[in-house]
Design a protein around this motif. Structure first.
Motif, PDB file in Angstrom:
ATOM      1  N   LYS A   1       0.831  -1.206   0.000  1.00 31.22           N
ATOM      2  CA  LYS A   1       0.000   0.000   0.000  1.00 31.22           C
ATOM      3  C   LYS A   1       0.862   1.252   0.000  1.00 31.22           C
ATOM      4  O   LYS A   1       0.528   2.236  -0.674  1.00 31.22           O
ATOM      5  CB  LYS A   1      -0.936   0.015   1.211  1.00 31.22           C
ATOM      6  CG  LYS A   1      -2.081  -0.955   1.084  1.00 31.22           C
ATOM      7  CD  LYS A   1      -3.009  -0.876   2.278  1.00 31.22           C
ATOM      8  CE  LYS A   1      -4.154  -1.850   2.118  1.00 31.22           C
ATOM      9  NZ  LYS A   1      -5.120  -1.720   3.210  1.00 31.22           N
TER      10      LYS A   1
ATOM     11  N   GLU B   1       2.115   1.756  -3.494  1.00 30.02           N
ATOM     12  CA  GLU B   1       1.031   2.269  -4.336  1.00 30.02           C
ATOM     13  C   GLU B   1       0.819   3.758  -4.068  1.00 30.02           C
ATOM     14  O   GLU B   1       0.642   4.542  -4.998  1.00 30.02           O
ATOM     15  CB  GLU B   1      -0.265   1.496  -4.062  1.00 30.02           C
ATOM     16  CG  GLU B   1      -0.253   0.081  -4.579  1.00 30.02           C
ATOM     17  CD  GLU B   1      -1.471  -0.710  -4.119  1.00 30.02           C
ATOM     18  OE1 GLU B   1      -2.353  -0.160  -3.418  1.00 30.02           O
ATOM     19  OE2 GLU B   1      -1.543  -1.905  -4.468  1.00 30.02           O
ATOM     20  N   TRP B   2       0.813   4.153  -2.789  1.00 32.38           N
ATOM     21  CA  TRP B   2       0.639   5.562  -2.445  1.00 32.38           C
ATOM     22  C   TRP B   2       1.787   6.393  -2.987  1.00 32.38           C
ATOM     23  O   TRP B   2       1.564   7.487  -3.500  1.00 32.38           O
ATOM     24  CB  TRP B   2       0.546   5.738  -0.932  1.00 32.38           C
ATOM     25  CG  TRP B   2       0.399   7.170  -0.555  1.00 32.38           C
ATOM     26  CD1 TRP B   2      -0.755   7.897  -0.519  1.00 32.38           C
ATOM     27  CD2 TRP B   2       1.444   8.079  -0.197  1.00 32.38           C
ATOM     28  NE1 TRP B   2      -0.492   9.195  -0.147  1.00 32.38           N
ATOM     29  CE2 TRP B   2       0.857   9.333   0.055  1.00 32.38           C
ATOM     30  CE3 TRP B   2       2.818   7.956  -0.058  1.00 32.38           C
ATOM     31  CZ2 TRP B   2       1.586  10.442   0.434  1.00 32.38           C
ATOM     32  CZ3 TRP B   2       3.547   9.064   0.317  1.00 32.38           C
ATOM     33  CH2 TRP B   2       2.932  10.288   0.554  1.00 32.38           C
ATOM     34  N   ARG B   3       3.006   5.887  -2.896  1.00 34.52           N
ATOM     35  CA  ARG B   3       4.159   6.630  -3.421  1.00 34.52           C
ATOM     36  C   ARG B   3       4.037   6.842  -4.926  1.00 34.52           C
ATOM     37  O   ARG B   3       4.325   7.926  -5.431  1.00 34.52           O
ATOM     38  CB  ARG B   3       5.454   5.895  -3.098  1.00 34.52           C
ATOM     39  CG  ARG B   3       5.873   6.051  -1.651  1.00 34.52           C
ATOM     40  CD  ARG B   3       7.161   5.343  -1.355  1.00 34.52           C
ATOM     41  NE  ARG B   3       7.552   5.582   0.030  1.00 34.52           N
ATOM     42  CZ  ARG B   3       8.332   4.786   0.719  1.00 34.52           C
ATOM     43  NH1 ARG B   3       8.830   3.708   0.162  1.00 34.52           N
ATOM     44  NH2 ARG B   3       8.639   5.073   1.970  1.00 34.52           N
TER      45      ARG B   3
ATOM     46  N   TRP C   1       1.222   6.935  -6.653  1.00 36.60           N
ATOM     47  CA  TRP C   1       0.154   7.922  -6.829  1.00 36.60           C
ATOM     48  C   TRP C   1       0.674   9.315  -6.522  1.00 36.60           C
ATOM     49  O   TRP C   1       0.376  10.272  -7.236  1.00 36.60           O
ATOM     50  CB  TRP C   1      -1.021   7.572  -5.916  1.00 36.60           C
ATOM     51  CG  TRP C   1      -2.091   8.614  -5.917  1.00 36.60           C
ATOM     52  CD1 TRP C   1      -3.124   8.727  -6.801  1.00 36.60           C
ATOM     53  CD2 TRP C   1      -2.224   9.721  -5.009  1.00 36.60           C
ATOM     54  NE1 TRP C   1      -3.885   9.827  -6.491  1.00 36.60           N
ATOM     55  CE2 TRP C   1      -3.359  10.460  -5.399  1.00 36.60           C
ATOM     56  CE3 TRP C   1      -1.497  10.155  -3.918  1.00 36.60           C
ATOM     57  CZ2 TRP C   1      -3.776  11.589  -4.721  1.00 36.60           C
ATOM     58  CZ3 TRP C   1      -1.916  11.288  -3.238  1.00 36.60           C
ATOM     59  CH2 TRP C   1      -3.049  11.988  -3.653  1.00 36.60           C
ATOM     60  N   ASN C   2       1.462   9.448  -5.453  1.00 34.72           N
ATOM     61  CA  ASN C   2       1.988  10.739  -5.039  1.00 34.72           C
ATOM     62  C   ASN C   2       2.915  11.320  -6.110  1.00 34.72           C
ATOM     63  O   ASN C   2       2.877  12.518  -6.383  1.00 34.72           O
ATOM     64  CB  ASN C   2       2.727  10.606  -3.701  1.00 34.72           C
ATOM     65  CG  ASN C   2       3.094  11.937  -3.106  1.00 34.72           C
ATOM     66  OD1 ASN C   2       2.334  12.888  -3.187  1.00 34.72           O
ATOM     67  ND2 ASN C   2       4.261  12.009  -2.518  1.00 34.72           N
TER      68      ASN C   2
END
Length: 173
Positions: A77, A80-82, A84-85
């Motif tokens: 997760k 994935e966030w990185r 997206w960021n």
């Protein structure tokens, strides 16, 4: 010999031992083993402890597997966030660049238009001075000295100067 050996006891007489034949025809002797109650309890306690220890190890392994899996999920997760960021930051940077470019364009346009407007308001310069300055100064001193009475000649002189200047500006344009 009284027929007892350690914890073992013979079930028959010493002279005559009981035997029986199994299905294959081989003869077997019957004997009985007696274990003290304390030894039985100790063996059962050891077996129970071993079983609990094995279950504890299984439980610890299961908890360790759960922690490892949870950590893997959190790491996934986070990745994935990185990602997206990174995409979001790139979008914001592009938007900021567009806004800065638009702002710079508007600043150039405003500067040009304000310079053009300022030049149109000033009118033509007469030998480095504003036109009709003498006529305005005379009118001001007339008003101060005479309170506005008998300043008609000075007003007419200012009107002629302004008319001449405006006609001259229109002829130059």
């Amino acid at each position: 010999n009284d027929g007892k050996m350690g914890n073992r006891q013979s079930t028959g007489d010493d002279d005559a031992s009981t035997s029986r034949a199994d299905d294959s025809g081989a003869e077997q002797s019957d004997f009985q083993v007696t274990i003290s109650e304390e030894l039985t309890e100790q063996v059962l306690s050891d077996l129970k402890g071993k079983q609990q220890q094995d279950e504890g190890q299984i439980s610890e392994e299961t908890e360790e597997d759960q922690r490892r899996k949870m950590k893997e999920r959190y790491e996934q997760k986070l990745e994935e966030w990185r990602a997206w960021n990174v995409d979001r930051q790139a979008d914001l940077d592009a938007r900021l660049d567009r806004l800065n470019a638009s702002f710079q364009d508007l600043m150039v346009e405003i500067t040009y238009d304000s310079g053009k407007l300022e030049r149109s308001w000033k009118g033509p310069a007469v030998s480095g001075q504003t036109s009709c300055i003498d006529a305005r100064a005379n009118l001001m001193s007339c008003f101060k000295e005479k309170g506005g009475i008998s300043c008609e000649d000075t007003v007419e002189a200012l009107e002629r100067c302004v008319s001449t200047t405006i006609v001259g500006n229109n002829a130059q344009s």
